[in-house]
Scaffold this motif. Structure first.
Motif, PDB file in Angstrom:
ATOM      1  N   GLU A 180      45.802  44.644  43.417  1.00  0.00           N
ATOM      2  CA  GLU A 180      45.394  43.305  43.844  1.00  0.00           C
ATOM      3  C   GLU A 180      43.915  43.059  43.537  1.00  0.00           C
ATOM      4  O   GLU A 180      43.547  41.979  43.046  1.00  0.00           O
ATOM      5  CB  GLU A 180      45.647  43.121  45.347  1.00  0.00           C
ATOM      6  N   ALA A 181      43.073  44.032  43.808  1.00  0.00           N
ATOM      7  CA  ALA A 181      41.643  43.885  43.528  1.00  0.00           C
ATOM      8  C   ALA A 181      41.390  43.835  42.025  1.00  0.00           C
ATOM      9  O   ALA A 181      40.539  43.070  41.560  1.00  0.00           O
ATOM     10  CB  ALA A 181      40.856  45.026  44.168  1.00  0.00           C
TER      11      ALA A 181
ATOM     12  N   GLN B 251      43.440  42.637  39.865  1.00  0.00           N
ATOM     13  CA  GLN B 251      43.858  41.292  39.453  1.00  0.00           C
ATOM     14  C   GLN B 251      42.791  40.268  39.811  1.00  0.00           C
ATOM     15  O   GLN B 251      42.493  39.373  39.017  1.00  0.00           O
ATOM     16  CB  GLN B 251      45.194  40.914  40.093  1.00  0.00           C
ATOM     17  N   ASP B 252      42.200  40.398  40.995  1.00  0.00           N
ATOM     18  CA  ASP B 252      41.097  39.503  41.379  1.00  0.00           C
ATOM     19  C   ASP B 252      39.986  39.577  40.340  1.00  0.00           C
ATOM     20  O   ASP B 252      39.472  38.549  39.892  1.00  0.00           O
ATOM     21  CB  ASP B 252      40.515  39.897  42.743  1.00  0.00           C
ATOM     22  N   ARG B 253      39.635  40.794  39.964  1.00  0.00           N
ATOM     23  CA  ARG B 253      38.550  41.015  38.996  1.00  0.00           C
ATOM     24  C   ARG B 253      38.894  40.405  37.640  1.00  0.00           C
ATOM     25  O   ARG B 253      38.056  39.730  37.022  1.00  0.00           O
ATOM     26  CB  ARG B 253      38.309  42.515  38.887  1.00  0.00           C
TER      27      ARG B 253
ATOM     28  N   ASP C 248      41.017  37.933  37.091  1.00  0.00           N
ATOM     29  CA  ASP C 248      41.030  36.472  37.233  1.00  0.00           C
ATOM     30  C   ASP C 248      39.619  35.897  37.182  1.00  0.00           C
ATOM     31  O   ASP C 248      39.387  34.865  36.539  1.00  0.00           O
ATOM     32  CB  ASP C 248      41.709  36.069  38.545  1.00  0.00           C
TER      33      ASP C 248
ATOM     34  N   TYR D 142      30.432  36.287  45.796  1.00  0.00           N
ATOM     35  CA  TYR D 142      31.592  37.183  45.842  1.00  0.00           C
ATOM     36  C   TYR D 142      31.462  38.238  46.932  1.00  0.00           C
ATOM     37  O   TYR D 142      30.365  38.712  47.229  1.00  0.00           O
ATOM     38  CB  TYR D 142      31.811  37.856  44.487  1.00  0.00           C
TER      39      TYR D 142
ATOM     40  N   ALA E 196      39.959  43.990  47.650  1.00  0.00           N
ATOM     41  CA  ALA E 196      39.919  42.601  47.195  1.00  0.00           C
ATOM     42  C   ALA E 196      38.520  42.261  46.707  1.00  0.00           C
ATOM     43  O   ALA E 196      37.533  42.858  47.130  1.00  0.00           O
ATOM     44  CB  ALA E 196      40.317  41.660  48.331  1.00  0.00           C
TER      45      ALA E 196
ATOM     46  N   VAL F  27      36.677  38.626  46.512  1.00  0.00           N
ATOM     47  CA  VAL F  27      36.954  37.281  46.985  1.00  0.00           C
ATOM     48  C   VAL F  27      35.749  36.373  46.761  1.00  0.00           C
ATOM     49  O   VAL F  27      34.619  36.754  47.091  1.00  0.00           O
ATOM     50  CB  VAL F  27      37.277  37.316  48.502  1.00  0.00           C
TER      51      VAL F  27
ATOM     52  N   ARG G  50      36.411  30.926  49.467  1.00  0.00           N
ATOM     53  CA  ARG G  50      37.813  31.083  49.846  1.00  0.00           C
ATOM     54  C   ARG G  50      37.949  31.599  51.274  1.00  0.00           C
ATOM     55  O   ARG G  50      37.059  32.266  51.795  1.00  0.00           O
ATOM     56  CB  ARG G  50      38.497  32.044  48.879  1.00  0.00           C
TER      57      ARG G  50
ATOM     58  N   TRP H 141      38.776  34.038  53.953  1.00  0.00           N
ATOM     59  CA  TRP H 141      38.940  35.496  54.086  1.00  0.00           C
ATOM     60  C   TRP H 141      38.763  35.865  55.539  1.00  0.00           C
ATOM     61  O   TRP H 141      37.760  35.484  56.144  1.00  0.00           O
ATOM     62  CB  TRP H 141      37.960  36.264  53.206  1.00  0.00           C
TER      63      TRP H 141
END
Length: 94
Positions: free
Chosen positions: A8-9, A11-13, A15, A66, A81, A83, A87, A89
């Motif tokens: 997940e982290a 993917q965040d990076r 994105d 971030y 994550a 973030v 957003r 959180w």
């Protein structure tokens, strides 16, 4: 300590990279280096970040926009994550 980025982290990076690189690849590379440097710092100084909003986590601000969320388990720093500060959180769950 070793550092592991959760899927997940990661993917965040990715994105974040893709969004910024569309307009400015150099800025994306610079920001990604800040993320790498932050992960290295928490591996060396795991208590560097503040206590997280989710119990058992910690949070570090590698860039003013971030938040790097991580957890310490034995000798491993788990990056959970990455973030954007605008957003919600932690995320609201149903």
């Amino acid at each position: 300590m070793r550092v592991i980025w959760t899927p997940e982290a990661s993917q965040d990076r990715d994105d974040i990279w893709n969004y910024i690189a569309a307009d400015n690849p150099h800025a994306a590379a610079d920001l990604d280096e800040l993320f790498s440097d932050a992960a290295t710092r928490v591996a060396t100084y795991p208590m560097l970040g503040r206590a997280g909003r989710i119990p058992g986590t910690r949070e570090l601000v590698p860039h003013e926009n971030y938040l790097l969320v991580y957890e310490l388990i034995q000798e491993t720093v788990w990056i959970l994550a990455l973030v954007h500060t605008s957003r919600q959180w932690p995320p609201i769950r149903d």
